[in-house]
Design a protein around this motif. Structure first.
Motif, short mmCIF file in Angstrom:
data_model
loop_
_atom_site.label_atom_id
_atom_site.label_comp_id
_atom_site.label_asym_id
_atom_site.label_seq_id
_atom_site.Cartn_x
_atom_site.Cartn_y
_atom_site.Cartn_z
N GLY A 1 38.50 27.98 47.18
CA GLY A 1 37.48 27.12 46.75
C GLY A 1 36.70 27.74 45.68
N LEU A 2 36.06 28.81 46.16
CA LEU A 2 34.97 29.36 45.18
C LEU A 2 35.72 30.08 43.70
CD1 LEU A 2 32.02 30.02 44.44
CD2 LEU A 2 32.27 32.31 45.77
N PRO A 3 36.73 31.02 44.11
CA PRO A 3 37.41 31.60 43.00
C PRO A 3 37.96 30.61 41.91
CG PRO A 3 38.15 32.67 44.91
CD PRO A 3 37.40 31.61 45.43
N GLU A 4 38.61 29.47 42.51
CA GLU A 4 39.14 28.60 41.84
C GLU A 4 38.08 27.65 40.83
OE1 GLU A 4 42.01 29.10 45.10
OE2 GLU A 4 39.67 28.94 44.62
N GLN A 5 36.99 27.48 41.44
CA GLN A 5 36.11 26.99 40.87
C GLN A 5 35.28 27.63 39.73
OE1 GLN A 5 32.84 25.41 43.74
NE2 GLN A 5 31.72 24.39 41.94
N LEU A 6 35.04 28.73 39.93
CA LEU A 6 34.34 29.75 38.99
C LEU A 6 35.13 29.70 37.85
CD1 LEU A 6 32.52 32.47 41.25
CD2 LEU A 6 31.61 30.51 40.27
N ILE A 7 36.36 30.24 37.86
CA ILE A 7 37.39 30.52 37.11
C ILE A 7 37.79 29.18 36.10
CG2 ILE A 7 39.70 31.43 36.40
CD1 ILE A 7 39.43 33.23 38.92
N GLY A 8 37.89 28.31 36.97
CA GLY A 8 38.15 26.87 36.23
C GLY A 8 37.11 26.27 35.45
N ALA A 9 35.90 26.87 35.68
CA ALA A 9 34.66 26.45 34.90
C ALA A 9 34.77 27.20 33.46
CB ALA A 9 33.42 26.76 35.46
N ALA A 10 35.31 28.07 33.45
CA ALA A 10 35.46 28.77 32.18
C ALA A 10 36.67 29.74 32.02
CB ALA A 10 34.13 29.83 31.64
N PRO A 11 37.71 28.91 32.03
CA PRO A 11 39.24 29.88 32.03
C PRO A 11 39.46 30.52 30.67
CG PRO A 11 39.37 27.35 31.62
CD PRO A 11 38.09 27.51 31.88
N ASP A 12 39.02 30.12 29.62
CA ASP A 12 39.22 30.67 28.34
C ASP A 12 38.64 32.13 28.32
OD1 ASP A 12 41.08 28.48 27.83
OD2 ASP A 12 40.13 28.38 25.90
N ALA A 13 37.47 31.97 28.88
CA ALA A 13 36.46 33.12 28.68
C ALA A 13 36.90 34.34 29.81
CB ALA A 13 34.91 32.83 29.25
N PHE A 14 37.35 33.58 31.11
CA PHE A 14 37.85 34.62 32.02
C PHE A 14 38.88 35.25 31.75
CE2 PHE A 14 40.41 35.52 35.98
CZ PHE A 14 39.60 36.27 36.57
N PHE A 15 40.06 34.64 31.39
CA PHE A 15 41.34 35.23 30.97
C PHE A 15 41.40 35.80 29.78
CE2 PHE A 15 42.67 31.51 33.77
CZ PHE A 15 43.19 32.09 34.72
N GLY A 16 40.52 35.42 28.64
CA GLY A 16 40.51 36.05 27.33
C GLY A 16 39.86 37.25 27.55
N HIS A 17 39.03 37.48 28.42
CA HIS A 17 38.40 38.94 28.59
C HIS A 17 39.58 39.90 28.88
CE1 HIS A 17 36.32 42.31 30.67
NE2 HIS A 17 36.91 42.41 31.49
N PHE A 18 40.39 39.58 29.84
CA PHE A 18 41.38 40.62 29.92
C PHE A 18 42.50 40.84 28.70
CE2 PHE A 18 40.24 38.54 33.87
CZ PHE A 18 39.63 39.71 34.72
N LEU A 19 42.81 39.55 28.10
CA LEU A 19 43.85 39.80 26.80
C LEU A 19 43.09 40.43 25.79
CD1 LEU A 19 44.87 36.00 26.97
CD2 LEU A 19 46.10 37.90 27.57
N ASP A 20 41.55 40.44 25.58
CA ASP A 20 41.26 41.50 24.78
C ASP A 20 40.57 42.50 25.10
OD1 ASP A 20 41.26 38.85 23.32
OD2 ASP A 20 39.17 38.36 23.69
N SER A 21 40.36 42.86 26.31
CA SER A 21 39.97 44.40 26.78
C SER A 21 41.06 45.17 27.21
CB SER A 21 38.99 44.09 27.80
OG SER A 21 39.53 43.41 28.89
N TRP A 22 42.34 44.68 27.43
CA TRP A 22 43.30 45.66 27.93
C TRP A 22 44.49 45.78 27.03
CZ3 TRP A 22 44.97 42.72 33.26
CH2 TRP A 22 43.79 42.88 34.28
N THR A 23 44.02 45.92 25.90
CA THR A 23 44.92 46.15 24.71
C THR A 23 44.10 46.84 23.81
OG1 THR A 23 46.45 45.18 23.00
CG2 THR A 23 44.35 43.92 23.61
N SER A 24 45.21 48.00 23.04
CA SER A 24 44.50 48.79 21.98
C SER A 24 44.61 47.99 20.64
CB SER A 24 44.98 50.21 22.23
OG SER A 24 46.46 50.10 21.95
N GLU A 25 45.24 47.05 20.68
CA GLU A 25 45.62 46.53 19.69
C GLU A 25 45.41 44.85 19.70
OE1 GLU A 25 49.35 47.44 17.59
OE2 GLU A 25 48.78 49.44 17.55
N PRO A 26 44.66 44.09 19.01
CA PRO A 26 44.71 42.44 19.19
C PRO A 26 45.96 41.85 19.29
CG PRO A 26 43.05 43.27 17.38
CD PRO A 26 43.94 44.40 17.57
#
Length: 284
Positions: free
Chosen positions: A160-185
């Protein structure tokens, strides 16, 4: 997006579940499993290198990810690593391979770990990229150092809650990891493909991660109590985050894998994309 030169199929692995899979090359089979928040495309350069090095390379989207089917979680087991590992064994057999080498990154590495425990006569060798076994992962996350795994705690909450929170801003959520977990874009088109795939798979991605705080823990505890080990040769490639969080990564893996080669590498978390030639050498 596809891996150039690879054939694509949809293969049934369970009732009502088909996996999207890319297949290339010929020779000894190796299956490559992607991590979070990615798809099979993370292996594109490694797969191409292995396919020219006498390997049949099998690169699926895990259930719940990419273009594979995304069954609804019903009883907590639909996205257990046991279920997902069985998918991979069934997939390989459907393609004519009774035994195969297996490599996994992040979430895919947890599936690979479970496949190694549950199907030791099928997995000939195992390569793990930048993850710990589930039990050990939860044990080392404590105090302020656990902030690095905030997403794991979020997605471990009841439906319920996790799906709602992540679904409200999926690009911001998933983009955070795509951008912060790499040493090169990441290349812009690849990043966009990952975001689109993740945006369309919020419930199943959450279910996958939630299982790692529930049923996967129970399965690992039973194996630990029974003294079950990974019987095949195991190679682990990890960043030096064990030192940063105060634990011995090689020691933790050694408890599960008697035949272990552990390497600390200088790449970022998305190492198969940052250093594909080097990773391919470990796998070939």
């Amino acid at each position: 997006m596809n891996i150039p030169g690879f054939e694509y199929r949809r293969v049934a692995v369970a009732d009502g579940v088909e996996l999207n899979v890319a297949i290339g090359g010929s020779g000894s089979p190796i299956v490559l499993l992607h991590g979070f928040p990615q798809t099979h495309l993370m292996w594109r350069d490694v797969a191409a290198a292995l396919a020219t090095d006498q390997h049949t390379v099998i690169v699926p989207d895990l259930r719940g990810y990419g273009d594979s089917d995304k069954p609804v979680e019903t009883d907590g087991s639909v996205y257990s690593k046991r279920t997902m590992a069985a998918d991979i064994v069934t997939l390989a057999k459907a393609l004519g391979h009774e035994q195969f080498a297996l490599a996994g990154h992040d979430r895919g590495a947890l599936v690979a770990f479970r496949a190694g425990l549950d199907h030791p006569d099928v997995i000939t060798r195992l390569t793990i990229l930048d993850v710990l076994p589930t039990l050990d992962m939860w044990d080392v996350l404590h105090g302020t150092t656990a902030a690095v795994g905030f997403h794991l705690y979020l997605m471990a909450q009841p439906p319920g809650l996790p799906e709602q929170l992540i679904g409200a801003a999926p690009d911001a959520f998933f983009g955070h990891f795509l951008d912060s977990w790499t040493s090169e874009p990441l290349p812009a088109e690849i990043r966009a493909a990952y975001l689109e795939a993740s945006r369309n798979a919020v419930p199943s991605i959450v279910a996958d991660c939630r299982a790692s705080a529930g049923i996967d823990v129970e399965h690992d505890k039973l194996d630990l109590a029974a003294g079950n080990k990974l019987r095949m040769p195991v190679t682990v490639l990890q960043q030096d985050w064990g030192a940063a969080l105060g634990f011995d990564a090689a020691g933790l893996w050694g408890a599960w894998a008697p035949d272990l080669c552990h390497h600390t590498v200088a790449y970022g978390h998305f190492m198969a994309e940052e250093a594909p030639a080097e990773i391919a050498k470990y796998l070939s």
